[in-house]
Design an enzyme around this catalytic site. Structure first.
Site, PDB file in Angstrom:
ATOM      1  N   TRP A 101      32.059   7.015 -24.692  1.00 12.85           N
ATOM      2  CA  TRP A 101      31.983   7.949 -25.820  1.00 12.85           C
ATOM      3  C   TRP A 101      32.076   9.390 -25.350  1.00 12.85           C
ATOM      4  O   TRP A 101      32.733  10.213 -25.997  1.00 12.85           O
ATOM      5  CB  TRP A 101      30.720   7.705 -26.639  1.00 12.85           C
ATOM      6  CG  TRP A 101      30.697   6.339 -27.244  1.00 12.85           C
ATOM      7  CD1 TRP A 101      29.831   5.333 -26.949  1.00 12.85           C
ATOM      8  CD2 TRP A 101      31.608   5.809 -28.227  1.00 12.85           C
ATOM      9  NE1 TRP A 101      30.144   4.219 -27.693  1.00 12.85           N
ATOM     10  CE2 TRP A 101      31.223   4.474 -28.470  1.00 12.85           C
ATOM     11  CE3 TRP A 101      32.708   6.331 -28.904  1.00 12.85           C
ATOM     12  CZ2 TRP A 101      31.893   3.655 -29.375  1.00 12.85           C
ATOM     13  CZ3 TRP A 101      33.385   5.529 -29.812  1.00 12.85           C
ATOM     14  CH2 TRP A 101      32.981   4.205 -30.042  1.00 12.85           C
ATOM     15  N   ASP A 168      25.462  13.950 -28.579  1.00 11.44           N
ATOM     16  CA  ASP A 168      25.784  12.740 -29.326  1.00 11.44           C
ATOM     17  C   ASP A 168      24.596  11.795 -29.147  1.00 11.44           C
ATOM     18  O   ASP A 168      24.399  11.237 -28.073  1.00 11.44           O
ATOM     19  CB  ASP A 168      27.077  12.129 -28.763  1.00 11.44           C
ATOM     20  CG  ASP A 168      27.450  10.818 -29.452  1.00 11.44           C
ATOM     21  OD1 ASP A 168      26.673  10.335 -30.305  1.00 11.44           O
ATOM     22  OD2 ASP A 168      28.531  10.279 -29.130  1.00 11.44           O
ATOM     23  N   LYS A 192      23.990   2.920 -35.907  1.00 14.16           N
ATOM     24  CA  LYS A 192      23.277   2.383 -34.746  1.00 14.16           C
ATOM     25  C   LYS A 192      21.773   2.321 -35.050  1.00 14.16           C
ATOM     26  O   LYS A 192      21.183   1.268 -35.040  1.00 14.16           O
ATOM     27  CB  LYS A 192      23.544   3.231 -33.496  1.00 14.16           C
ATOM     28  CG  LYS A 192      25.010   3.479 -33.194  1.00 14.16           C
ATOM     29  CD  LYS A 192      25.697   2.260 -32.622  1.00 14.16           C
ATOM     30  CE  LYS A 192      27.208   2.346 -32.536  1.00 14.16           C
ATOM     31  NZ  LYS A 192      27.808   3.524 -31.987  1.00 14.16           N
TER      32      LYS A 192
HETATM   33  C1  LIG Z   1      29.218   4.089 -31.737  1.00 17.90           C
HETATM   34  C2  LIG Z   1      29.211   5.394 -31.066  1.00 17.90           C
HETATM   35  C3  LIG Z   1      30.122   6.410 -31.397  1.00 17.90           C
HETATM   36  C4  LIG Z   1      31.217   6.211 -32.430  1.00 17.90           C
HETATM   37  O1  LIG Z   1      30.690   6.260 -33.679  1.00 17.90           O
HETATM   38  P1  LIG Z   1      31.633   6.164 -34.988  1.00 17.90           P
HETATM   39  O2  LIG Z   1      30.648   6.464 -36.072  1.00 17.90           O
HETATM   40  O3  LIG Z   1      32.190   4.780 -35.021  1.00 17.90           O
HETATM   41  O4  LIG Z   1      32.696   7.185 -34.871  1.00 17.90           O
HETATM   42  C5  LIG Z   1      30.028   7.621 -30.754  1.00 17.90           C
HETATM   43  N1  LIG Z   1      29.079   7.836 -29.824  1.00 17.90           N
HETATM   44  C6  LIG Z   1      28.193   6.886 -29.462  1.00 17.90           C
HETATM   45  C7  LIG Z   1      27.164   7.196 -28.431  1.00 17.90           C
HETATM   46  C8  LIG Z   1      28.227   5.643 -30.083  1.00 17.90           C
HETATM   47  O5  LIG Z   1      27.349   4.699 -29.724  1.00 17.90           O
END
Ligand SMILES: *Cc1c(COP(=O)(O)O)cnc(C)c1O
Length: 358
Positions: A101, A168, A192
């Site tokens: 990511w 993030d 998540k």
């Molecule tokens: C799943 C995830 C993403 C992507 O998320 P989307 O909402 O599908 O764009 C980005 N960063 C991390 C750390 C993730 O676990």
């Protein structure tokens, strides 16, 4: 049969959240209207959005300098929206590469300005979190991925940084306390650890927005969404509603401190077994192990047992344990709603495999 959901995302939510949400699909709070058909300008929804914003503020201890937004486009949209808004042409931003990511975030950001890649654990197959790098004080921000969902590593300590951190936190938000003063912006895809897929939480320091020198289209401008309270266009009504219900659940169950304690108990249970059981082995440096996504493999000599182990898990009612396609092996994602007894069940299956094949 009760299914124990270890999926990395979309992922488990508390049963009572599913129950409440399903009632609201038919009739929201006795209004005679479904949550799916009400106007996003109605008082009923404005109240839901306000409550969601205030729960985020309360749980993460956010002061008035930061604004809480519920956007769409997933965390992946933030990979570009952050540099679009904060990284002017000719300026620099710092990034740390700790997995899939972060690498995607870096790739997007390169289109907007200069990227200082301060550190990367790519050469080590992302098995650890890099430490001990200098952060240039003139950069616009430092971007990190606090929890690496795919590789199973997590920043145990957030770096002390002379510049605002952009993080993030998609897979570990609401699992541990956040020192909000360190952050210029936090983002997290809901699916998540916050709610269902379809909305993205953004917490942004208001004084950082509106400084882009380039033209930023309205929908991709944080300023727009702050000014319009996340309702410049139709917001993702249902995902915000379910996220709000889940945040209520988090508060009712002891808030972030309780969530952190639970996550530590789950992590200890699974990693102790991975370390003890000769049939299994961890995939990452121990000190950087994620409390949310535990990755592990069958040890040398036992690799042929993969299908059998997955079958045993399935028979026990364990779902979502197969590792990410880029890593292989197994991944137990243990988000807030996952009970310790589910992890215990997984450990029992691992012990059973040892008894039969060890
Ligand atoms: C799943 C995830 C993403 C992507 O998320 P989307 O909402 O599908 O764009 C980005 N960063 C991390 C750390 C993730 O676990």
């Amino acid at each position: 049969m009760k299914i124990h959901n270890f999926s990395a995302g979309p992922s488990i939510l508390p049963q009572e959240v599913f129950d409440e949400a399903s009632v609201a699909v038919k009739d929201l709070n006795g209004s005679g209207l479904s949550i799916l058909e009400i106007s996003h300008r109605s008082k009923a929804f404005v109240d839901i959005l306000d409550e969601a914003v205030s729960l985020v503020g309360e749980l993460l201890k956010i002061g008035s300098e930061h604004k809480v937004l519920f956007l769409s486009g997933g965390a992946s949209t933030q990979f570009a929206m952050v540099p679009l808004n904060f990284l002017n042409e000719g300026a620099s931003a710092s990034y740390v590469d700790t997995g899939t990511w972060s690498a995607k975030a870096i790739k997007e950001a390169r289109a907007f300005g200069n990227i200082n890649l301060l550190a990367s654990s790519k050469e080590d197959q992302y098995r650890h979190i890099p430490k001990g790098y200098d952060i240039p004080s003139g950069d616009a921000y430092l971007h990190i991925t606090t929890n690496n969902t795919v590789y199973g590593t997590q920043f145990r300590e957030i770096p002390s940084s002379p510049i605002p951190i952009v993080a993030d936190m998609s897979s570990d938000i609401f699992s541990r306390p956040v020192d909000i003063n360190k952050y210029g912006l936090i983002y997290a895809g809901a699916q998540k650890n916050m709610g269902p897929a379809g909305t993205t939480l953004v917490v942004v320091r208001e004084d950082m927005v509106g400084k882009a020198e380039r033209h930023v289209p309205s929908m991709w401008n944080y300023k727009t969404h702050i000014a319009k309270n996340s309702s410049f266009n139709t917001p993702p009504v249902f995902p915000i509603y379910v996220s709000m219900l889940n945040l209520r659940w988090v508060r009712k169950n002891g808030g972030i401190e309780a969530m952190e304690k639970r996550s530590m108990e789950r992590a200890k249970l699974i990693y102790d077994e991975v370390d003890r059981n000769p049939l299994f082995t961890g995939t990452t440096q121990k000190e950087d192990r994620s409390r949310m996504n535990a990755t592990f493999l069958l040890a040398d000599g036992y690799r042929n047992l993969e299908e059998e182990f997955l079958k045993q898990c399935k028979e026990a009612g364990i779902s979502g344990i197969k590792g990410h396609r880029s890593v292989g092996g197994f991944r137990a994602s243990m988000y807030n709603a996952l009970k310790l007894e589910s992890v215990q069940l997984l450990v029992d299956v691992m012990r059973d495999l040892e008894r039969r094949k060890g």
